[in-house]
Design a protein around this motif. Structure first.
Motif: not given
Length: 648
Positions: A49-50, A260-262, A359-362
């Motif tokens: 998170i920036s 991040q929330v989910a 490439m994936n969610t993180n």
């Protein structure tokens, strides 16, 4: 030998002039290899998170308890409205919002595409933030029918439940707009275009009514896609759709906030492009990149959020997939926490990335790491164009370089003296000669073919649906015939220098276009560069044309063997070249992705994208790729209709 003399000799070096095709092939391989190494950890980064003000997952969510009963009541009401007429459904949704204390407005719209009318009515409500000054707003939306055409029972019910729940809170520093669109593509497009326009003038292709209720600048939008029926259904994961029209992407901070929330706060697994089982291996990362490239290169909407991207509004769609233990309350708390994070923003999302490959969610790849893949491929066309430009300035083979006849003596090439200070060198005169290039005809050919590309673009976007397949078949046949016609009746009569100039200008324009396009839609530029890569190696094929005297005289065994050898070369190369033509590739795409819908379904979607969504993929296909292929085909087959050198 003097330095200048060496350079002049190097300029015409046969070895140097043979390098460009190999350099172009190397650039294409390096560009493709560059993409293949992106899934490695050394070339990608963990998401973060920036914008510190977002504070994702730092608040306690209160959605639950009695709200579950409210949700089930709304879901039953939505189910009842689904069995009524459209007019009653719209009135019923508006009545629910008015009971919640929202300002309600309806918006009708219609598009005329391929002889058909796409029409519907959006229902929107405005929740005035108690601490808002009407300068900023957020959007909570749920399409009545999701992207697959299913009725979004639980999604609409949850949006109405959250609107009622949000109304009771006094924490909102931004207004909240609740949008129930007719569908997932054209309803949001009509709503967001009217939101950012003071007055919309009806045209022959569209008629969109204005919005009587507006708020401030939109800071973010979240769509809910939860088509569980009237009895509900639990889900396993949230698939986050983020691709916008023409490959536009939301700010990465919004996507990271949702993940991040989910995942961290609610314990819900997240996925991309419906890839539920992602082991974070190289293979799965590459599969995710490939699906993202295809989706972004097509450029069409992938959900209700896509329509917001051209207006610089960051938006995503939360889509439930699988069968697990999460229910609507978990999704509701996720949405609540996400809206409270957006509510914390003091300014528009800007600190994080707008250009990235996930490439994936993180894990993601930033623009500085993936952009060279498309740029290098685009550079291969510029290298070929420059080599052809140099070749176009070479004089035609002189008498001394032609094949010698029996008893004929070869003339010595003319020499010239080159002085560099005290050094003197003799250099062949041909190495210093540069033929004046005649640019009018080559420029007119390239410009004319590119302008002709607007003909198929216009026809495929204005012909009625029933005639689209026949039009496309005709265009496919014309695409194959046109280069043959130009080669036989026009290019075969031009000097070789002008043919080189035509091909050079065409490839130079292609390289410049792909370089520019890669910064706007990397996926489209990369895939188009791969499809156009054979054009760098196009050279005139061997001659198959014989004079009248030759055709009437006896053909020797050696002549017959030569004809057969030329046919053996011309045939396979011609088939392979036609196989990478734009219409043939579109036929393959039709078979892979449109199945039972056939060519008609594919062409209708392309027409709808151009007329209603402003997708420019069709313009790139017919305005860039198709003309370059036609020019390349004309050059390729121009040699087939040229007289053999011995007969000239």
């Amino acid at each position: 030998m003097a330095l200048s003399a060496r350079l002049l000799a190097l300029r015409r070096s046969p070895v140097l002039l043979k390098l460009p095709p190999y350099l172009s092939a190397l650039c294409i391989l390096v560009g493709l290899g560059w993409l293949l190494i992106l899934p490695l950890n050394e070339y990608s980064r963990q998401t973060y998170i920036s914008e510190n003000a977002i504070l994702p997952g730092q608040v306690h969510t209160y959605f639950g308890g009695s709200e579950h009963n409210v949700f089930r009541a709304y879901r039953q009401e939505v189910y009842g409205l689904s069995e009524r007429s459209d007019h009653e459904r719209i009135a019923g949704l508006g009545s629910v919002m008015r009971e919640q204390g929202l300002k309600v407005a309806n918006q009708s719209y219609s598009w005329h595409v391929a002889g058909e009318e796409i029409s519907g009515t959006n229902v929107s409500g405005l929740l005035k933030g108690p601490r808002a000054d009407a300068t900023e707003a957020m959007v909570l939306m749920a399409a009545w029918r999701n992207f697959e055409g299913e009725i979004n029972y639980s999604g609409v019910a949850l949006a109405l439940t959250l609107a009622r729940y949000f109304k009771r809170w006094s924490i909102w520093s931004k207004d909240i707009l609740v949008l129930i669109s007719e569908d997932s593509t054209y309803g949001p497009e009509a709503w967001v275009s009217a939101y950012h326009t003071t007055s919309i003038v009806p045209t022959a292709s569209r008629n969109i009514s204005s919005l009587p209720i507006k708020a401030g600048a939109l800071q973010g939008a979240v769509a809910l896609d939860y088509p569980a029926g009237p009895w509900g259904q639990r889900f396993d994961k949230l698939d986050i759709a983020y691709d916008g029209i023409n490959g536009a992407l939301p700010n990465l901070d919004l996507f990271n906030t949702a993940v991040q929330v989910a995942s961290s706060q609610m314990g819900i697994g997240c996925s991309l492009h419906n890839l539920k089982d992602h082991s974070d291996s190289y293979k799965d990362r590459l599969k995710t990149i490939s699906k993202g490239l295809i989706t972004q290169s097509v450029g069409h909407a992938t959900g209700p959020h896509s329509a917001f991207m051209p207006y610089h509004v960051d938006a995503i769609t939360l889509k439930t997939i699988g069968d697990g233990w999460h229910d609507e309350m978990t999704l509701g708390r996720t949405t609540e926490s996400l809206f409270r994070s957006i509510n914390n923003l003091l300014e528009h999302l800007h600190q994080s990335f707008f250009f990235y490959v996930l490439m994936n969610t993180n894990r993601f790849v930033s623009i500085g790491n993936y952009l060279p893949a498309a740029m290098i491929i685009a550079g291969s066309f510029s290298i070929s164009a420059l080599a052809l430009w140099v070749q176009s300035g070479k004089p035609t083979p002189s008498e001394g370089t032609k094949p010698m006849r029996p008893g004929e003596k070869r003339k010595q090439p003319g020499m010239t003296v080159v002085k560099d200070g005290k050094n003197v060198a003799l250099v062949p005169k041909e190495d210093l000669e540069v033929v004046e290039r005649k640019m009018f005809i080559p420029a007119a050919v390239v410009l004319g073919v590119h302008l002709a590309g607007f003909i198929p673009l216009y026809l495929l976007n204005h012909v009625d649906r029933s005639n689209l397949p026949y039009t496309f078949i005709t265009l496919t046949a014309a695409t194959v015939i046109l280069p043959q016609y130009l080669a036989r009746h026009f290019l075969s009569n031009l000097p070789p220098q002008q043919i080189c100039t035509i091909q050079s200008l065409s490839l130079l324009l292609l390289g410049a276009t792909l370089s520019t396009l890669s910064t706007l839609n990397f996926s489209l530029a990369f895939l188009l560069g791969l499809l156009c890569s054979p054009l760098s190696f196009v050279r005139p094929l061997p001659s198959l044309r014989f004079s009248l005297e030759q055709s009437t005289r006896y053909v020797s065994v050696d002549d017959a063997a030569g004809i057969a050898a030329n046919l053996a070369v011309v045939g396979p190369i011609s088939v392979m070249f036609v196989a990478v033509s734009p219409p043939v590739v579109l036929w393959v795409v039709k078979g892979m992705f449109f199945g039972s819908a056939g060519a008609e379904g594919m062409l209708v979607e392309m027409a709808r994208g151009w007329v209603a969504q402003g997708v420019w993929t069709g313009a790139v296909i017919w305005g860039v790729w198709w003309p370059v292929w036609v020019v390349g085909g004309s050059v390729l087959w121009s040699g087939c209709w040229r007289r053999p050198a011995d007969d000239e």
